[in-house]
Scaffold this motif. Structure first.
Motif, mmCIF file in Angstrom:
data_model
loop_
_atom_site.group_PDB
_atom_site.id
_atom_site.type_symbol
_atom_site.label_atom_id
_atom_site.label_comp_id
_atom_site.label_asym_id
_atom_site.label_seq_id
_atom_site.Cartn_x
_atom_site.Cartn_y
_atom_site.Cartn_z
ATOM 1 N N MET A 1 0.846 -1.199 0.000
ATOM 2 C CA MET A 1 0.000 0.000 0.000
ATOM 3 C C MET A 1 0.880 1.248 0.000
ATOM 4 O O MET A 1 1.855 1.336 0.731
ATOM 5 C CB MET A 1 -0.910 0.016 1.233
ATOM 6 C CG MET A 1 -1.809 1.246 1.320
ATOM 7 S SD MET A 1 -2.916 1.199 2.748
ATOM 8 C CE MET A 1 -3.999 -0.150 2.252
ATOM 9 N N ALA A 2 0.560 2.203 -0.852
ATOM 10 C CA ALA A 2 1.347 3.424 -0.954
ATOM 11 C C ALA A 2 1.086 4.326 0.250
ATOM 12 O O ALA A 2 0.016 4.321 0.851
ATOM 13 C CB ALA A 2 1.003 4.169 -2.230
ATOM 14 N N MET A 3 2.098 5.131 0.587
ATOM 15 C CA MET A 3 1.963 6.088 1.677
ATOM 16 C C MET A 3 1.087 7.253 1.236
ATOM 17 O O MET A 3 1.166 7.709 0.091
ATOM 18 C CB MET A 3 3.339 6.620 2.090
ATOM 19 C CG MET A 3 4.274 5.577 2.655
ATOM 20 S SD MET A 3 5.921 6.251 2.966
ATOM 21 C CE MET A 3 5.553 7.468 4.231
ATOM 22 N N HIS A 4 0.280 7.763 2.138
ATOM 23 C CA HIS A 4 -0.518 8.961 1.868
ATOM 24 C C HIS A 4 0.409 10.156 1.786
ATOM 25 O O HIS A 4 1.462 10.205 2.419
ATOM 26 C CB HIS A 4 -1.544 9.144 2.984
ATOM 27 C CG HIS A 4 -2.563 10.207 2.703
ATOM 28 N ND1 HIS A 4 -2.337 11.535 3.012
ATOM 29 C CD2 HIS A 4 -3.788 10.145 2.129
ATOM 30 C CE1 HIS A 4 -3.398 12.246 2.651
ATOM 31 N NE2 HIS A 4 -4.288 11.422 2.114
ATOM 32 N N GLN A 5 0.022 11.151 0.979
ATOM 33 C CA GLN A 5 0.868 12.331 0.791
ATOM 34 C C GLN A 5 1.214 13.000 2.112
ATOM 35 O O GLN A 5 2.360 13.416 2.334
ATOM 36 C CB GLN A 5 0.190 13.335 -0.140
ATOM 37 C CG GLN A 5 1.059 14.565 -0.424
ATOM 38 C CD GLN A 5 0.458 15.455 -1.485
ATOM 39 O OE1 GLN A 5 -0.584 15.174 -2.028
ATOM 40 N NE2 GLN A 5 1.140 16.557 -1.781
ATOM 41 N N ASP A 6 0.243 13.124 3.013
ATOM 42 C CA ASP A 6 0.519 13.755 4.305
ATOM 43 C C ASP A 6 1.511 12.944 5.118
ATOM 44 O O ASP A 6 2.323 13.501 5.863
ATOM 45 C CB ASP A 6 -0.777 13.933 5.100
ATOM 46 C CG ASP A 6 -1.671 15.028 4.523
ATOM 47 O OD1 ASP A 6 -1.154 15.858 3.748
ATOM 48 O OD2 ASP A 6 -2.874 15.048 4.838
ATOM 49 N N ALA A 7 1.482 11.610 4.968
ATOM 50 C CA ALA A 7 2.433 10.762 5.687
ATOM 51 C C ALA A 7 3.845 10.964 5.170
ATOM 52 O O ALA A 7 4.807 11.014 5.944
ATOM 53 C CB ALA A 7 2.017 9.298 5.565
ATOM 54 N N ILE A 8 3.991 11.076 3.848
ATOM 55 C CA ILE A 8 5.307 11.348 3.264
ATOM 56 C C ILE A 8 5.850 12.665 3.811
ATOM 57 O O ILE A 8 6.996 12.761 4.267
ATOM 58 C CB ILE A 8 5.214 11.416 1.722
ATOM 59 C CG1 ILE A 8 4.786 10.063 1.150
ATOM 60 C CG2 ILE A 8 6.552 11.855 1.117
ATOM 61 C CD1 ILE A 8 4.501 10.097 -0.343
ATOM 62 N N LYS A 9 5.014 13.685 3.773
ATOM 63 C CA LYS A 9 5.409 15.010 4.239
ATOM 64 C C LYS A 9 5.828 14.968 5.713
ATOM 65 O O LYS A 9 6.858 15.533 6.102
ATOM 66 C CB LYS A 9 4.235 15.976 4.043
ATOM 67 C CG LYS A 9 4.573 17.433 4.212
ATOM 68 C CD LYS A 9 3.330 18.304 4.058
ATOM 69 C CE LYS A 9 2.618 18.088 2.734
ATOM 70 N NZ LYS A 9 1.468 18.996 2.572
#
Length: 299
Positions: free
Chosen positions: A1-9
């Motif tokens: 599952m890909a990381m959510h954009q907010d999680a990357i940030k």
């Protein structure tokens, strides 16, 4: 599952906010790129952030970015503004792979500006100098503020970004320190105007250089003479930082130097990562975010 954009940030911002040494230089991509960051002799805190980023989109497609941010001294939370700017910039680039490179960089700067402005309401900010180079040979660079982008062609070192200051708009400022008075910065708000830096004949670039303004206290001829030496990227970073400190070390100094951008992807067996991975280096360490890209974007 890909990381959510907010999680990357969030992951990147937290990593950039960790406690580190006062100064260090680090290499990446088989020594083709080096970054140096130093607090200097005067400032109590290092508000500069400089990173190299590799994004492996598919087994064959990837891009690399160099990003430098200088948190604005005298404003609220300069270090946090620089960390947030880079984290937001990277997450935007990762999540907008369908956009052309120039649009992706401009959009990422807008997103970083929105994030910093929403938190500090123009009372905090950072400069931003960045480039992106991919496996298809596409290259673009942008600049906001008075950090700088230089390139070394056959004729020598030249500054290609334009300082977002009153003086810088009309100056050939290579190796010249100009007063802060920024007209543009990440966090300025709705009036942000990002420069798309025009580097002619990119394939003839021998060396690409990003600098924060601590390096700009070095006298112009000395600055150019250092960068014209046939030295490794890490040796040049070290030399610029040390000379800036010998010149007083009045500000934090950060440098990113790429000596062989065109060779970065020439040996994929040495540089490729698992698809969907985002890897970051700064002067003090490195981190990998596995599964940062949605499988649908793998092409």
């Amino acid at each position: 599952m890909a990381m959510h954009q907010d999680a990357i940030k969030e992951h990147i911002q937290l990593w950039l906010s960790r406690t580190v040494e006062n100064g260090a230089v680090r290499e990446s991509f088989e020594s083709s790129i080096a970054m140096g960051c130093d607090v200097g002799n005067i400032r109590p805190e290092n508000q500069d952030r400089v990173v190299c980023v590799q994004v492996q989109v598919t087994a064959c497609d990837a891009f690399v970015m160099g990003i430098l941010c200088d948190g604005m001294g005298g404003m609220a939370s300069g270090a946090n503004c620089a960390s947030l700017s880079i984290a937001s910039f990277i997450s935007s680039c990762v999540n907008n792979l369908d956009l052309p490179v120039a649009e992706r960089l401009l959009g990422a700067a807008e997103e970083a500006n929105t994030d910093v402005y929403s938190m500090y309401n123009s009372n905090g900010g950072a400069t931003l100098s960045a480039f992106l180079y991919d496996t298809a040979g596409q290259f673009e660079a942008i600049n906001v503020g008075d950090s700088r982008i230089y390139a070394n062609f056959a004729h020598g070192i030249k500054q290609y970004s334009i300082d977002d200051t009153f003086a810088g708009q009309n100056a050939d400022a290579a190796g010249v320190h100009l007063s802060k008075g920024l007209l543009q910065y990440i966090g300025v708000g709705p009036d942000l105007k990002t420069q798309l830096v025009k580097l002619p004949k990119f394939r003839n670039i021998k060396r690409l250089i990003l600098t924060s303004d601590g390096a700009h206290y070095i006298e112009a001829n000395t600055f150019k003479q250092i960068l014209n030496q046939k030295l490794s990227a890490s040796e040049l970073c070290n030399r610029l930082i040390q000379v800036s400190k010998w010149c007083g070390g009045y500000d934090n100094t950060s440098v990113l130097i790429a000596n062989d951008l065109l060779k970065i992807f020439s040996q994929p067996e040495k540089t490729s990562l698992p698809p969907g991975t985002v890897k970051l280096w700064d002067s003090f360490g490195e981190i990998q975010l596995i599964g940062a890209i949605a499988p649908a974007n793998f092409g």
